[in-house]
Every structure is written in structure tokens, then in C-alpha cells.
Write an enzyme that holds these catalytic residues in place. Structure first.
Site, PDB file in Angstrom:
ATOM      1  N   LYS A  59       0.803  -1.368   0.026  1.00  0.00           N
ATOM      2  CA  LYS A  59       0.034  -0.026   0.051  1.00  0.00           C
ATOM      3  C   LYS A  59       0.810   1.310  -0.025  1.00  0.00           C
ATOM      4  O   LYS A  59       1.741   1.401   0.542  1.00  0.00           O
ATOM      5  CB  LYS A  59      -0.806  -0.086   1.291  1.00  0.00           C
ATOM      6  CG  LYS A  59      -1.865   1.167   1.325  1.00  0.00           C
ATOM      7  CD  LYS A  59      -2.708   1.152   2.552  1.00  0.00           C
ATOM      8  CE  LYS A  59      -3.872   2.196   2.611  1.00  0.00           C
ATOM      9  NZ  LYS A  59      -4.675   1.839   3.844  1.00  0.00           N
ATOM     10  N   SER A 138      -9.539   2.156   2.917  1.00  0.00           N
ATOM     11  CA  SER A 138      -8.581   2.968   2.145  1.00  0.00           C
ATOM     12  C   SER A 138      -7.882   2.026   1.136  1.00  0.00           C
ATOM     13  O   SER A 138      -7.128   2.534   0.415  1.00  0.00           O
ATOM     14  CB  SER A 138      -7.819   3.783   2.926  1.00  0.00           C
ATOM     15  OG  SER A 138      -7.298   3.256   4.033  1.00  0.00           O
ATOM     16  N   SER A 162     -10.172  -0.411   7.056  1.00  0.00           N
ATOM     17  CA  SER A 162      -9.527  -0.085   5.755  1.00  0.00           C
ATOM     18  C   SER A 162      -8.651  -1.491   5.221  1.00  0.00           C
ATOM     19  O   SER A 162      -8.498  -1.436   4.249  1.00  0.00           O
ATOM     20  CB  SER A 162      -8.697   0.926   5.756  1.00  0.00           C
ATOM     21  OG  SER A 162      -9.061   2.226   5.424  1.00  0.00           O
TER      22      SER A 162
HETATM   23  N1  GLN Z   1     -13.350   4.780   6.426  1.00  0.00           N
HETATM   24  C1  GLN Z   1     -12.642   5.145   7.812  1.00  0.00           C
HETATM   25  C2  GLN Z   1     -11.883   6.332   7.651  1.00  0.00           C
HETATM   26  O1  GLN Z   1     -12.363   7.085   6.511  1.00  0.00           O
HETATM   27  C3  GLN Z   1     -11.450   4.277   8.033  1.00  0.00           C
HETATM   28  C4  GLN Z   1     -10.242   4.468   6.849  1.00  0.00           C
HETATM   29  C5  GLN Z   1      -9.107   3.307   7.628  1.00  0.00           C
HETATM   30  O2  GLN Z   1      -9.498   2.460   8.384  1.00  0.00           O
HETATM   31  N2  GLN Z   1      -7.894   3.956   7.245  1.00  0.00           N
HETATM   32  O3  GLN Z   1     -11.602   7.055   8.420  1.00  0.00           O
END
Ligand code: GLN
Length: 457
Positions: A59, A138, A162
Site C-alpha cells: 500500500k 482505504s 481499511s
Molecule cells: N473509512 C474510515 C475512515 O475514513 C477508516 C479508514 C481506515 O481504516 N484507514 O476514516
């Protein structure tokens, strides 16, 4: 075949195929081929590990020495780190071959991969019928790349869901480890008390092989935990007879469609056939998790992102008039809308006069949520639930409504607040789209989660 030949084939296929998905931000040919050459040498010297010569991707939140690391943002469009994250270094030492950096929501903020400066990622599922669906986020690029078989494995990070939500939406396996299990050194910070790196792969067995490399104490991460790392593949075949499964009743609510619920309950019935017992449990404070998270995560993000000021590294606006102009225009031009929204919310929540009402309150709620899980694990070994309320939704469907996007994580976010581990395992389909089963465990129960997932697969 040699690692160099294998790597070349993967790179060729990746370049040929990824136009459809946009799952990579950077393909790093030269570095990959150099690592492949080193892998061939490792093998010739009798020093190979299971990872030697295996292609995979990171990532784009993990710093990679000499390879651009953008975190999905314009702010870091030209940032080439001079060092490796600990996770990156661990894979290198094992001889794995990193093909490049996968797409992600900007600074890991999002649940659909649509906030990336480098464009949205398209989920391989549904694409055959012309449907452009999100891969989740994400870590959407990692999930889509594994689902499309562009790489067998990729790293992800999980602050509120995410790893698990994109894994579920793309039909792959993802694990968020216990907070502190995997070093955060060199992993660009979003919300430091919640962020945790973890594996994304086709199967639990592959995830176990990844975690063997990723986990471990790191003196460079002061929040890491010094605790022995077991061989996560050693217990994959333990029988599940007698395993006590709890179903949190708050996670089988009207937020879940009947078709999704049926798939999850079918999966749980398979566990009963394997000798597990099932009972209902309660997490009375779980309904407060989204509210607490959207104070704590933006608060931490606003502090972490203050380092992007145009002075030290990353984007800097053209022709600044003075220092203030440089700060403000650099940040106005370098950050996207979702990131700005979080900085505004976080700065407000931390400001004098509001701190007690929001941040302190959210921390108290966080403790209550943690206690709910501690109580549940006095009664059962693992908890099972859905991962997301719906399967992959269409691109554009939710990105104009932040609250509906935030609700994507209603079943995953409490786990980060508590710091416990959880997995997403492919569990079936609704309308031809993958559905995930979430398996949640007590602190440091990764081996048990992987065991449960492996027996199901
Ligand atoms: N969807 C959540 C956010 O936007 C979690 C994102 C994540 O786990 N990085 O914060």
C-alpha cells in the site's frame, strides 16, 4: 523459472491489465527486478525463505527507500523516502519482490478509494457486466490487485476498517492485527492510536505467511508490544470443536440487508458443523463507535498532518508571497476535500473550550467500548459478524455524502477503538458480489483467527 523471469512476467501482466482497475499508483520495475536478482542469489546461496522471489505489493502508505510514496495525496506526489518502513524492510530481508505501490484513499481517509489524488480504483467484481463498483477503502488498491490476481498478496493498513472492508468488497482475506503487533515505523500516520498494518491475500494461509514477516517488536515504534511472534501457519489446522462463537446482537441490526445477513448466518452455520457453539452476546456501547471515532481519528489526523507545511518535504505552492502564504496555499492546493474536512473537524475538537466536550468525552466512550469486548471475551472465544452493511456499491454512489460513507464502517470501527484483532473472510455472494464474514478476537489472538478462517476456507 528464476525470480527475475517470474518478476518480469508479473510486471508485464500488471502493465497490461491494470488500466482497467487503476489499482497501482507506482509500478517500480527497476527496483523489482533488482530485488528479484537478489532473490535468485539468496536461493543460490541456500538462504531462501518462503517469501524469496515472491512478488507482492505495498500500500502506498509504507515508506519504500528510493520508491515514490504518495499516500494517495498530491501533497506527496514527488516524495521519495530516504528510508524503509520496518514492514518494508522485513519483506526485503525475507527476499520478497515488491512490484510497486498500490492506490489508496488520500491519507487513508475513506471507504471507497474515491478520495485518491491518483483516481478511483475499480473493483474487478461486477466489471465483466460493465458495472463500475468501488473496491472499498482505504486499502482499495491492494484489495483490487489481489482480487484481480495481479499480485498474490499486498500490505494494507486499518484505522477504522481499511483492511477488512476492502477485503470483504473484493472477495479476499484481510487481517487487522492487535494494535502494537506490527510496527508503525515508516507507515505514514493517519490516527496514531488506531493505525495498524496487516496482510491482504487470497487465503488465511497466505495471510499467516505475511503476518509471520510483518509482526514483531520494533524499537523504532514506541507503541509496539514486545511479545513473542508465533509461527502463524503452525496452528492453521487445529480442530474447531468446542470453539465458542459469540454473535453481537447489535451487529445484526436493521443496518444489514436480509440478503447480507443470510450469507453471514450461513457461514456461521458452517462453523457449527465444524463443532463450534454459537450464542448471542451484547456490545451495548457499539452504537457509539462511529461518533467516537469521528472525533478521535480526525483529532489525531489534524495533529499528524500539520507536518505537511511545504517547508521540509512534499508539495510546495508556486511563488509564495511570504511564509503565511506558503503555508496556506501549500495546504489548500496539496490536500483534497476529505482530508481538509478531517483537519477542520479535528482542529475544532481539540481547541480550547471544546476539548472536554468532544475529545475527552470520545476517549471515555472509547474505554466503554473496549470494556464491552473484554466482557464478551469472558464468555466466548471469538465474535462473528458482517464486515460491511452492503456489498460493493457503485462509484459515485456515496462520495457526495460523507455520513453515508462513514457508516460503511459501522461493524469494523469499534474494533480499532478497542485495539483488538479482526479478520475479513470471503463468505458468499449477494447479487454476484462478494460478502465478508468478520471474525473478531481478543488481544493477540491472531493465530486463532487465522485458524478459524483457514478451517472455513
Ligand atoms: N473509512 C474510515 C475512515 O475514513 C477508516 C479508514 C481506515 O481504516 N484507514 O476514516
Amino acid at each position: 523459472i528464476s525470480s527475475v523471469e517470474l518478476t518480469q512476467q508479473f510486471l508485464d501482466r500488471l502493465k497490461h491489465e491494470d488500466g482497467k482497475y487503476n489499482s497501482f499508483i507506482t509500478i517500480s520495475d527497476e527496483h523489482a527486478l533488482a530485488e528479484a536478482k537478489a532473490a535468485d542469489e539468496m536461493r543460490a546461496a541456500g538462504k531462501a525463505t518462503v517469501w524469496t522471489g515472491v512478488p507482492f505489493a505495498h500500500k502506498d502508505i509504507f515508506c519504500t527507500n528510493g520508491i515514490r510514496t504518495t499516500c494517495g495525496s498530491r501533497m506527496l506526489e514527488n516524495f521519495v523516502p530516504p528510508y524503509d518502513a520496518t514492514v518494508t524492510a522485513n519483506f526485503k530481508a525475507a527476499g520478497a519482490v515488491c512490484l510497486g505501490k498500490t492506490n489508496m484513499d488520500e491519507f487513508a481517509m475513506g471507504s471507497s478509494n474515491e478520495s485518491s489524488f491518483y483516481g478511483a480504483v475499480t473493483n474487478p467484481w461486477g466489471l465483466a457486466s460493465g458495472d463500475k463498483r468501488v473496491p472499498g477503502g482505504s486499502s482499495g488498491g491492494s484489495a483490487a490487485a489481489v482480487a484481480a490476481r495481479l499480485v498474490p498478496a499486498a500490505t494494507g493498513t486499518d484505522t477504522g476498517g481499511s483492511i477488512r472492508q476492502p477485503a470483504a468488497l473484493c472477495g479476499i482475506t484481510g487481517l487487522k492485527p492487535t494494535y502494537g503487533r506490527v510496527s508503525r515505523y515508516g507507515m505514514i500516520a493517519f490516527a496514531s492510536s488506531l493505525d495498524q498494518g496487516g496482510p491482504m491475500a487470497r487465503t488465511a494461509e497466505d495471510a499467516a505467511l505475511m503476518l509471520n514477516v510483518m509482526a514483531g517488536h520494533d524499537p523504532k515504534d514506541s507503541t509496539g508490544i514486545d511479545r513473542e511472534v508465533p509461527d502463524y501457519t503452525a496452528t492453521l489446522n487445529e480442530p474447531l470443536k468446542g470453539l465458542k462463537i459469540g454473535l453481537p446482537k447489535e451487529y445484526f441490526s436493521d443496518q444489514l440487508s436480509p440478503a447480507m445477513e443470510e450469507q453471514v448466518r450461513n457461514a456461521i452455520r458452517e462453523y457449527e458443523k465444524l463443532g463450534a457453539t454459537v450464542k448471542e452476546v451484547s456490545l451495548p456501547n457499539a452504537r457509539l463507535a462511529i461518533a467516537a471515532y469521528y472525533v478521535i481519528a480526525p483529532a489525531e489526523a489534524s495533529a499528524n498532518l500539520s507536518r505537511f507545511d511545504g517547508v521540509r518535504y512534499g508539495y510546495r505552492c508556486d511563488d509564495p508571497k511570504d511564509l503565511m502564504d506558503m503555508y496556506t496555499r501549500t495546504r489548500a492546493e496539496g490536500f483534497g476535500n476529505e482530508v481538509k474536512r478531517r483537519i477542520l473537524v479535528g482542529t475544532y475538537a481539540l481547541s480550547a473550550g471544546y476539548f472536554d466536550a468532544y475529545y475527552l468525552k470520545a476517549q471515555k466512550v472509547r474505554r466503554l467500548i473496549q470494556q464491552d469486548f473484554i466482557n464478551a471475551f469472558k464468555e466466548v472465544d471469538v465474535l462473528m459478524s458482517p464486515v460491511s452493511p452492503t456489498p460493493a456499491f457503485r462509484q459515485g454512489e456515496k462520495n457526495t455524502d460523507p455520513v453515508s460513507m462513514y457508516l460503511e464502517d459501522v461493524f469494523t470501527i469499534a474494533i480499532n477503538l478497542a485495539g483488538i484483532p479482526a479478520m475479513s473472510v470471503p463468505a458468499g455472494f449477494v447479487d454476484g458480489l462478494p460478502v465478508g464474514l468478520q471474525i473478531i478476537g481478543d488481544y493477540f489472538s491472531e493465530a486463532r483467527l487465522l485458524n478459524a478462517a483457514h478451517q472455513f476456507q
